[in-house]
Design a protein around this motif. Sequence first.
Motif, short mmCIF file in Angstrom:
data_model
loop_
_atom_site.label_atom_id
_atom_site.label_comp_id
_atom_site.label_asym_id
_atom_site.label_seq_id
_atom_site.Cartn_x
_atom_site.Cartn_y
_atom_site.Cartn_z
N PHE A 22 31.40 31.01 50.31
CA PHE A 22 32.45 31.71 50.98
C PHE A 22 33.87 31.52 50.52
CE2 PHE A 22 29.07 31.31 54.59
CZ PHE A 22 28.76 32.30 54.47
N ALA A 23 34.25 30.41 49.95
CA ALA A 23 35.44 30.14 49.57
C ALA A 23 35.79 30.76 48.48
CB ALA A 23 35.66 28.52 49.30
N THR A 24 34.62 30.89 47.16
CA THR A 24 34.68 31.49 46.01
C THR A 24 34.84 32.92 46.35
OG1 THR A 24 33.58 29.70 45.15
CG2 THR A 24 33.56 31.68 43.77
N ARG A 25 33.86 33.34 47.21
CA ARG A 25 33.90 34.72 47.32
C ARG A 25 35.32 35.28 47.73
NH1 ARG A 25 30.54 38.97 45.79
NH2 ARG A 25 28.35 38.22 45.77
N GLY A 26 35.89 34.47 48.77
CA GLY A 26 37.44 34.75 49.30
C GLY A 26 38.20 34.84 48.15
N ALA A 27 38.07 33.82 47.25
CA ALA A 27 39.26 33.79 46.00
C ALA A 27 39.01 35.01 45.20
CB ALA A 27 38.95 32.51 45.38
N MET A 28 37.78 35.39 44.91
CA MET A 28 37.36 36.54 44.21
C MET A 28 37.92 37.95 44.92
SD MET A 28 33.93 35.46 42.34
CE MET A 28 34.09 36.76 41.16
N ASP A 29 37.54 38.06 46.08
CA ASP A 29 38.17 39.07 47.03
C ASP A 29 39.87 39.20 46.81
OD1 ASP A 29 35.57 39.81 47.16
OD2 ASP A 29 35.72 39.00 49.38
N GLY A 30 40.37 38.21 46.93
CA GLY A 30 41.89 38.07 46.96
C GLY A 30 42.20 38.39 45.50
N ASN A 31 41.76 38.20 44.28
CA ASN A 31 42.10 38.46 43.11
C ASN A 31 41.05 39.48 42.34
OD1 ASN A 31 44.09 36.01 42.40
ND2 ASN A 31 42.40 35.10 43.64
N GLY A 32 40.47 40.36 43.30
CA GLY A 32 39.36 41.34 42.59
C GLY A 32 39.87 42.24 41.94
N HIS A 33 41.17 42.85 42.17
CA HIS A 33 41.81 43.66 41.03
C HIS A 33 42.02 43.10 39.55
CE1 HIS A 33 45.08 41.47 42.75
NE2 HIS A 33 45.95 41.94 42.02
N ILE A 34 42.39 41.83 39.60
CA ILE A 34 42.63 41.21 38.43
C ILE A 34 41.37 41.04 37.54
CG2 ILE A 34 43.58 39.22 37.24
CD1 ILE A 34 45.41 38.75 39.58
N ILE A 35 40.51 40.59 38.51
CA ILE A 35 39.08 40.30 37.79
C ILE A 35 38.63 41.55 37.07
CG2 ILE A 35 36.68 39.66 38.17
CD1 ILE A 35 37.89 37.73 40.27
N GLU A 36 38.48 42.71 37.78
CA GLU A 36 38.12 43.74 37.54
C GLU A 36 38.78 44.37 36.35
OE1 GLU A 36 37.89 46.98 40.56
OE2 GLU A 36 36.68 45.85 41.85
N VAL A 37 40.05 44.39 36.22
CA VAL A 37 40.81 44.71 35.01
C VAL A 37 40.29 43.81 33.79
CG1 VAL A 37 43.10 44.91 34.13
CG2 VAL A 37 42.68 45.73 36.46
N LEU A 38 40.27 42.67 33.85
CA LEU A 38 39.87 41.78 32.69
C LEU A 38 38.74 42.05 32.29
CD1 LEU A 38 41.58 38.32 34.08
CD2 LEU A 38 42.25 39.77 32.17
N HIS A 39 37.71 42.35 33.30
CA HIS A 39 36.29 42.39 33.21
C HIS A 39 36.00 43.81 32.40
CE1 HIS A 39 32.00 41.91 33.25
NE2 HIS A 39 31.67 43.14 33.97
N PHE A 40 36.68 44.74 32.66
CA PHE A 40 36.52 46.11 32.19
C PHE A 40 37.30 46.30 30.92
CE2 PHE A 40 36.10 47.91 36.69
CZ PHE A 40 34.75 47.53 36.61
N THR B 283 27.89 25.86 42.30
CA THR B 283 27.66 27.14 43.16
C THR B 283 28.81 28.09 42.97
OG1 THR B 283 27.12 25.55 44.69
CG2 THR B 283 28.00 27.57 45.71
N THR B 284 30.03 27.68 42.40
CA THR B 284 30.98 28.79 42.09
C THR B 284 30.52 29.57 40.98
OG1 THR B 284 32.58 27.18 42.66
CG2 THR B 284 33.41 28.95 41.14
N HIS B 285 29.87 28.93 39.74
CA HIS B 285 29.50 29.65 38.58
C HIS B 285 28.43 30.54 39.09
CE1 HIS B 285 28.65 30.24 34.46
NE2 HIS B 285 27.29 30.35 34.71
N VAL B 286 27.40 30.44 39.72
CA VAL B 286 26.34 31.18 40.20
C VAL B 286 27.00 32.37 40.92
CG1 VAL B 286 24.41 31.35 41.68
CG2 VAL B 286 24.62 29.28 40.08
N THR B 287 27.87 32.05 41.95
CA THR B 287 28.73 32.97 42.81
C THR B 287 29.35 34.14 41.85
OG1 THR B 287 29.09 31.45 44.56
CG2 THR B 287 29.98 33.34 44.74
N VAL B 288 30.16 33.52 40.85
CA VAL B 288 30.95 34.44 40.11
C VAL B 288 30.04 35.26 39.15
CG1 VAL B 288 32.84 34.41 38.17
CG2 VAL B 288 33.00 32.75 40.11
#
Length: 321
Positions: free
Chosen positions: A200-218, A303-308
Amino acid sequence: MTEIAERATALPARAAARRAPTPIVPAQNVAGTALIVVIAIMTFLSCLTLGAVTLVRDSSSAWQTEISREATIQIKPGDDLDMDASLVAAQGLAAGFAGVRSASIVDEDATARLLEPWLGTGLDLDELPVPRLVIVTIDPNSPPDFATMRTLLAEQVPGAALDDHRTWADRLVAMARTTVAIGLAILGLMLAATVLTVVFATRGAMDGNGHIIEVLHFVGAEARFIAREFRRHFLLTGLKGATIGGVAAIIVFVGFSIWSSANLATPEGDQAAALFGNFAIGFTGYAGVALVAATVTILTGATTHVTVAAYLSELDGRQHD
């Protein structure tokens, strides 16, 4: 000239500051601190559970060893029974069996001391129908034939009964195994709760930085890079929490050990020592605490690696759609 020189000196530092990479996951925030506290609490409780299981297992082994080394012959008083002669006869009969190291009569003074907690001091055993005991010390590696001994006692010594403590040993082993199984189940549930908390903490951190992750990934950032950044962040978070919880558990165990050692002469200390020794979990217990802390840390990173990885797979799926 001095001002120009100062500005020239400050420019590389500012440029380096601008070039310094910004971590995807914030270094520390309120949620991160709360996660450290949660992991520390779960690690602390897990270590306490493991320590309690270790104490029960070690105490059970010690009790079983002590029980397996002795048997008891009980002689009940009766009409026209010569108690002293019966005790001597039972002692001689038991001492003659192979596998018996010694047989000793519990004298009246020792019997009175055994009854003091219930009947008080100044007992006159001649006026009370108190059974007398013969303690038989046996070789645990080569025990005597208890069935034959029990039969001969019943035939030759009136009122005599042999107790080899087998029933108590069986109950003790069953109780200890049940307690250990329950403790391990609780430990597993705590580790599972820790894993879910990290998810849940990892998901929360990714949701909070989702826009950055999407830009980096794309724009082409590899999933391994993003997963590595999150894994490193939460691995350090798990390490901090697990270390705090493990150290707190060790302090509790050391404190209980010191307390029990300082109160050995008191009735409470004697009872606690009879049940759990001196509350010392030994090298195995402390190694278990270190193993629990390491397990929590590794589980946090894994767990963090699998969640990401799952989150990035979802991004890829949405992109293709």
